[in-house]
Structures are given as structure tokens and as C-alpha cells.
Design a protein around this motif. Structure first.
Motif, mmCIF file in Angstrom:
data_model
loop_
_atom_site.group_PDB
_atom_site.id
_atom_site.type_symbol
_atom_site.label_atom_id
_atom_site.label_comp_id
_atom_site.label_asym_id
_atom_site.label_seq_id
_atom_site.Cartn_x
_atom_site.Cartn_y
_atom_site.Cartn_z
ATOM 1 N N ASN A 32 0.677 -1.277 -0.232
ATOM 2 C CA ASN A 32 -0.007 0.036 -0.086
ATOM 3 C C ASN A 32 0.828 1.226 0.071
ATOM 4 O O ASN A 32 0.281 2.475 0.173
ATOM 5 N N THR A 33 2.196 1.212 -0.374
ATOM 6 C CA THR A 33 2.928 2.454 -0.379
ATOM 7 C C THR A 33 2.943 2.700 -2.177
ATOM 8 O O THR A 33 3.133 1.850 -2.838
ATOM 9 N N VAL A 34 2.459 4.169 -2.132
ATOM 10 C CA VAL A 34 2.551 4.686 -3.646
ATOM 11 C C VAL A 34 3.567 5.870 -3.531
ATOM 12 O O VAL A 34 3.477 6.554 -2.534
ATOM 13 N N ILE A 35 4.558 5.557 -4.393
ATOM 14 C CA ILE A 35 5.643 6.592 -4.409
ATOM 15 C C ILE A 35 5.525 7.729 -5.490
ATOM 16 O O ILE A 35 5.239 7.148 -6.504
ATOM 17 N N GLY A 36 5.646 8.937 -4.981
ATOM 18 C CA GLY A 36 5.642 9.908 -6.030
ATOM 19 C C GLY A 36 7.216 10.195 -6.093
ATOM 20 O O GLY A 36 8.025 10.424 -5.371
ATOM 21 N N PHE A 37 7.678 10.676 -7.395
ATOM 22 C CA PHE A 37 9.091 10.992 -7.641
ATOM 23 C C PHE A 37 9.174 12.174 -8.733
ATOM 24 O O PHE A 37 8.741 12.125 -9.697
ATOM 25 N N ILE A 38 9.331 13.354 -8.041
ATOM 26 C CA ILE A 38 9.450 14.603 -8.815
ATOM 27 C C ILE A 38 10.873 15.094 -9.263
ATOM 28 O O ILE A 38 11.489 15.475 -8.230
ATOM 29 N N GLY A 39 10.981 15.245 -10.431
ATOM 30 C CA GLY A 39 12.459 15.485 -11.069
ATOM 31 C C GLY A 39 13.178 14.161 -11.490
ATOM 32 O O GLY A 39 13.651 13.565 -10.704
ATOM 33 N N THR A 40 13.110 14.015 -12.575
ATOM 34 C CA THR A 40 13.735 12.802 -13.390
ATOM 35 C C THR A 40 14.766 13.296 -14.137
ATOM 36 O O THR A 40 14.994 12.913 -15.474
ATOM 37 N N GLY A 41 15.935 14.175 -13.571
ATOM 38 C CA GLY A 41 17.052 14.469 -14.450
ATOM 39 C C GLY A 41 18.126 13.440 -14.197
ATOM 40 O O GLY A 41 17.887 12.293 -14.201
ATOM 41 N N VAL A 42 19.364 14.063 -14.423
ATOM 42 C CA VAL A 42 20.466 13.090 -14.647
ATOM 43 C C VAL A 42 20.567 11.871 -13.492
ATOM 44 O O VAL A 42 20.754 10.805 -13.668
ATOM 45 N N MET A 43 20.239 12.514 -12.098
ATOM 46 C CA MET A 43 20.155 11.589 -11.027
ATOM 47 C C MET A 43 18.814 10.935 -10.750
ATOM 48 O O MET A 43 18.753 9.839 -10.248
ATOM 49 N N GLY A 44 17.967 11.849 -10.594
ATOM 50 C CA GLY A 44 16.463 11.471 -10.031
ATOM 51 C C GLY A 44 16.219 10.298 -11.009
ATOM 52 O O GLY A 44 15.358 9.433 -10.589
ATOM 53 N N SER A 79 17.410 7.893 -12.328
ATOM 54 C CA SER A 79 18.184 6.505 -11.906
ATOM 55 C C SER A 79 17.537 6.062 -10.650
ATOM 56 O O SER A 79 17.195 4.741 -10.101
ATOM 57 N N MET A 80 17.476 7.047 -9.591
ATOM 58 C CA MET A 80 16.913 7.012 -8.020
ATOM 59 C C MET A 80 15.557 6.360 -8.384
ATOM 60 O O MET A 80 15.137 5.505 -7.468
ATOM 61 N N ALA A 81 14.766 7.048 -9.063
ATOM 62 C CA ALA A 81 13.169 6.785 -9.264
ATOM 63 C C ALA A 81 13.164 5.359 -9.917
ATOM 64 O O ALA A 81 12.399 4.424 -9.603
ATOM 65 N N GLY A 82 14.362 4.761 -10.613
ATOM 66 C CA GLY A 82 14.099 3.704 -11.377
ATOM 67 C C GLY A 82 14.460 2.694 -10.431
ATOM 68 O O GLY A 82 14.113 1.270 -10.558
ATOM 69 N N HIS A 83 15.364 2.647 -9.385
ATOM 70 C CA HIS A 83 15.455 1.655 -8.289
ATOM 71 C C HIS A 83 14.328 1.352 -7.497
ATOM 72 O O HIS A 83 14.076 0.295 -7.015
ATOM 73 N N LEU A 84 13.399 2.435 -7.193
ATOM 74 C CA LEU A 84 12.418 2.355 -6.565
ATOM 75 C C LEU A 84 11.311 1.311 -7.366
ATOM 76 O O LEU A 84 10.599 0.512 -6.882
ATOM 77 N N LEU A 85 11.263 1.747 -8.852
ATOM 78 C CA LEU A 85 10.282 1.191 -9.652
ATOM 79 C C LEU A 85 10.798 -0.305 -9.661
ATOM 80 O O LEU A 85 9.868 -1.242 -9.477
ATOM 81 N N ALA A 86 12.115 -0.483 -9.914
ATOM 82 C CA ALA A 86 12.651 -1.998 -10.093
ATOM 83 C C ALA A 86 12.278 -2.763 -8.796
ATOM 84 O O ALA A 86 12.321 -4.031 -8.887
ATOM 85 N N PRO A 141 19.563 15.114 0.935
ATOM 86 C CA PRO A 141 20.574 15.658 0.123
ATOM 87 C C PRO A 141 21.387 14.446 -0.322
ATOM 88 O O PRO A 141 21.641 13.607 0.796
ATOM 89 N N VAL A 142 21.939 14.248 -1.496
ATOM 90 C CA VAL A 142 22.862 13.113 -1.710
ATOM 91 C C VAL A 142 24.226 13.569 -2.273
ATOM 92 O O VAL A 142 24.409 14.421 -2.875
ATOM 93 N N SER A 143 25.206 12.805 -2.344
ATOM 94 C CA SER A 143 26.270 12.602 -2.902
ATOM 95 C C SER A 143 26.863 11.521 -3.634
ATOM 96 O O SER A 143 26.598 10.480 -3.171
ATOM 97 N N GLY A 144 27.255 11.742 -4.680
ATOM 98 C CA GLY A 144 27.881 10.467 -5.419
ATOM 99 C C GLY A 144 27.646 10.383 -6.956
ATOM 100 O O GLY A 144 28.187 9.725 -7.765
ATOM 101 N N GLY A 145 26.888 11.666 -7.377
ATOM 102 C CA GLY A 145 26.942 11.905 -8.714
ATOM 103 C C GLY A 145 26.053 10.971 -9.522
ATOM 104 O O GLY A 145 25.414 10.077 -9.013
ATOM 105 N N ASP A 146 26.176 10.988 -10.912
ATOM 106 C CA ASP A 146 25.283 10.090 -11.725
ATOM 107 C C ASP A 146 25.983 8.446 -11.498
ATOM 108 O O ASP A 146 24.953 7.825 -11.453
ATOM 109 N N VAL A 147 27.230 8.114 -11.265
ATOM 110 C CA VAL A 147 27.523 6.965 -11.071
ATOM 111 C C VAL A 147 26.987 6.419 -9.841
ATOM 112 O O VAL A 147 26.497 5.130 -9.771
ATOM 113 N N GLY A 148 27.007 7.166 -8.843
ATOM 114 C CA GLY A 148 26.304 6.773 -7.490
ATOM 115 C C GLY A 148 24.997 6.424 -7.676
ATOM 116 O O GLY A 148 24.233 5.481 -7.037
#
Length: 292
Positions: free
Chosen positions: A6-18, A20-27, A125-132
Motif C-alpha cells: 500500500n505504499t505509492v511513491i511519487g518522484f518529482i524530478g527525473t533528471g541526470v540523477m533522479g 536512476s533513483m526513481a528507477g531503483h524504486l520502480l525496480a 540530499p545526496v552525494s555520489g553523482g550520476d555513477v552513485g
């Protein structure tokens, strides 16, 4: 914290890092509703099964955990505190987590406004860039109420490998300022070392083999110096966003009556690069300052 079902996730901002980050939640099997000002940036996520939210308000009406990864503090303020923002439209009991590098004072402002609506606000906030971001190995610096952070840590763990609770609201953003201050001076050193190696007639790639594992080692030296040598200045992190971060850190340092000569010099150099038209290049393009 809600279960997977019953968790529905919203992700706002799907740029260089967002993205990938949203993709992990989806996966991981979560239902994810994405929103970006440019819908094309969310194309890959939509193809993988994410849902499109037409506005932040629409995302807030459907999700009970909402992450944001946008550009500037002004964007954060609009998305959270604007008339059609998350604080005004998120459901009571929802979690809203800003992963943008933004002003600590704004994180506190959002936290207080959200608390009045029984919404759990967290700055992470995060650190690690596009690779992280791609490898789900981000360092995530978290501020807010500790029990709220504990509740969403399983989700943060899908995006990062080093998640540290730093304290009350704004503490995550202050920690990110420490991170950016350390990077700012380090990037100057990385560039100068490579230019020096070339001028001394050395093979800079061989030099990197020696110095990346010694006392001079750093993330930037290991990950960004090779990009410099190969002429790859694509953004893992935009210069324009780094300048924004450095300005926030300079403002905070001034407020604390602290001198930051290294940070001041780094911002001056990056400002010059921006004026040369490099604002959309990656931070490793500082190398061009010596090559111009």
C-alpha cells in the motif's frame, strides 16, 4: 511506514540523477508516479511501468511517499510551499522527502509547514553523482525527526549505500554543504595535478595509478580525473548546480561569521567557466580553466 502493497511513491524530478533513483524504486516493485517539467526526461521510466503525474498536486493526491530531486531552492520552495505544492495537497500522514541540495533554512521552513498538516517532512540530499545514482551507492545525509527517518530508511536503502541520520530538520542540508565545501577545493587540486603531470612530461594516466590509492586519493580523483583526460565533460553533476550549492554554502558561512577562502576561490573559477558557456557541463570541466 506502509508496506510494499500500500505504499505509492511519487518522484518529482527525473533528471541526470533522479531518473536512476526513481528507477531503483520502480525496480523494487513499488508503484511509482513521476513528474518532471519536461515529460521526455521521464520517458524511460514510463516505458518501464511508472505512471505519469501531470503536476506536483496530482502526484500528492495519489502518493503517500513523495521524493523530490530538482534544481534550485526556488524550485523546491515552489514544489513544496506553493499554492499547488506538496504541503498544501499531500495527504495527512504522508512522507515528503527532498533530496535536492537546497538551503538548510528552507528545509526547516518546509518541516514546520508540513508538521502543521500532519505531514512528515525530511531533508535528504545526496552525494555520489550520476555513477552513485546509477549504482544505488549514493551517500544520503538525512535531517528530520528520527522516527520519520527510520520509517523511510528501507526506501532510501534502495538508492544509497551510506545513509546517515544527521539530526533535526536542516541537518541533512548542512551536511551536504560540508560535502560541497570539501569537493570545491579538492576539484582545484585534481585539475592542477593533472595539468602539472602533463607539463612535466608524465603520462597522466600512469600518474593517476600512483596517486589515487595514496594519501591524495579522493572520489573526484578516481572518478572525474579520467573523464578529464578523455575529454568527457558530460554532466554527472552540472556546473550551474554546483555554483548554486557553493552560493548556499557561502551564505551559510557568512551567517556563521566563518571565512572560507578555498570555497571562495572555487566559486570564482566556476563562475568564470559559466561565463565561458560551460554552465551545463559537468563539474570536471573545471579542467578547461587551465586548457582555455
Amino acid at each position: 511506514m506502509s508496506t510494499l502493497e500500500n505504499t505509492v511513491i511519487g518522484f518529482i524530478g527525473t533528471g541526470v540523477m533522479g531518473k536512476s533513483m526513481a528507477g531503483h524504486l520502480l525496480a523494487a516493485g513499488y508503484q511509482v508516479i513521476v513528474y518532471s517539467r519536461t515529460k521526455e526526461k521521464a520517458g524511460d521510466l514510463l516505458e518501464k511501468g511508472a505512471y505519469w503525474g501531470g503536476t506536483p498536486q496530482e502526484v500528492a493526491s495519489k502518493a503517500n511517499v513523495i521524493f523530490t530531486m530538482v534544481g534550485y531552492p526556488s524550485d523546491v520552495e515552489e514544489i513544496y510551499l506553493g499554492e499547488n505544492g506538496l504541503v498544501n495537497h499531500a495527504k495527512a500522514g504522508s512522507y515528503i522527502i527532498d533530496m535536492t541540495t537546497s538551503a538548510p533554512s528552507l528545509a526547516v521552513k518546509i518541516f514546520k509547514a508540513a508538521k502543521e498538516k500532519d505531514i512528515h517532512a525530511i531533508d535528504a540530499p545526496v552525494s555520489g553523482g550520476d555513477v552513485g545514482a546509477k549504482e544505488a551507492k549514493l551517500s544520503i545525509m538525512v535531517g528530520g525527526e528520527e522516527e520519520d527517518v527510520e520509517a523511510i530508511t528501507p526506501l532510501l536503502s534502495l538508492m544509497g549505500s551510506n545513509i546517515v541520520y544527521q539530526g533535526k530538520a536542516g541537518a541533512g542540508q548542512h551536511t551536504k554543504m560540508c560535502n560541497q565545501i570539501a569537493i570545491a577545493s579538492n576539484m582545484i587540486g585534481v585539475c592542477e595535478a593533472i595539468v602539472y603531470a602533463k607539463k612535466a612530461g608524465l603520462n597522466p594516466e600512469s600518474v593517476l595509478k600512483s596517486i589515487t590509492t595514496g594519501a591524495a586519493g579522493s572520489w573526484s580523483l578516481s572518478n572525474l580525473a579520467p573523464r578529464m583526460l578523455h575529454g568527457n565533460f558530460e554532466p554527472g553533476f552540472y556546473i550551474k548546480h554546483f555554483i548554486k550549492d557553493m552560493k548556499i554554502a557561502l551564505d551559510e558561512a557568512e551567517h556563521m561569521k566563518m571565512e572560507v577562502p578555498g570555497l571562495t576561490l572555487a566559486k570564482k573559477l566556476y563562475d568564470q567557466l559559466s561565463e565561458m558557456g560551460e554552465e551545463n557541463s559537468g563539474t570536471q570541466a573545471l579542467y578547461k580553466y587551465w586548457k582555455s
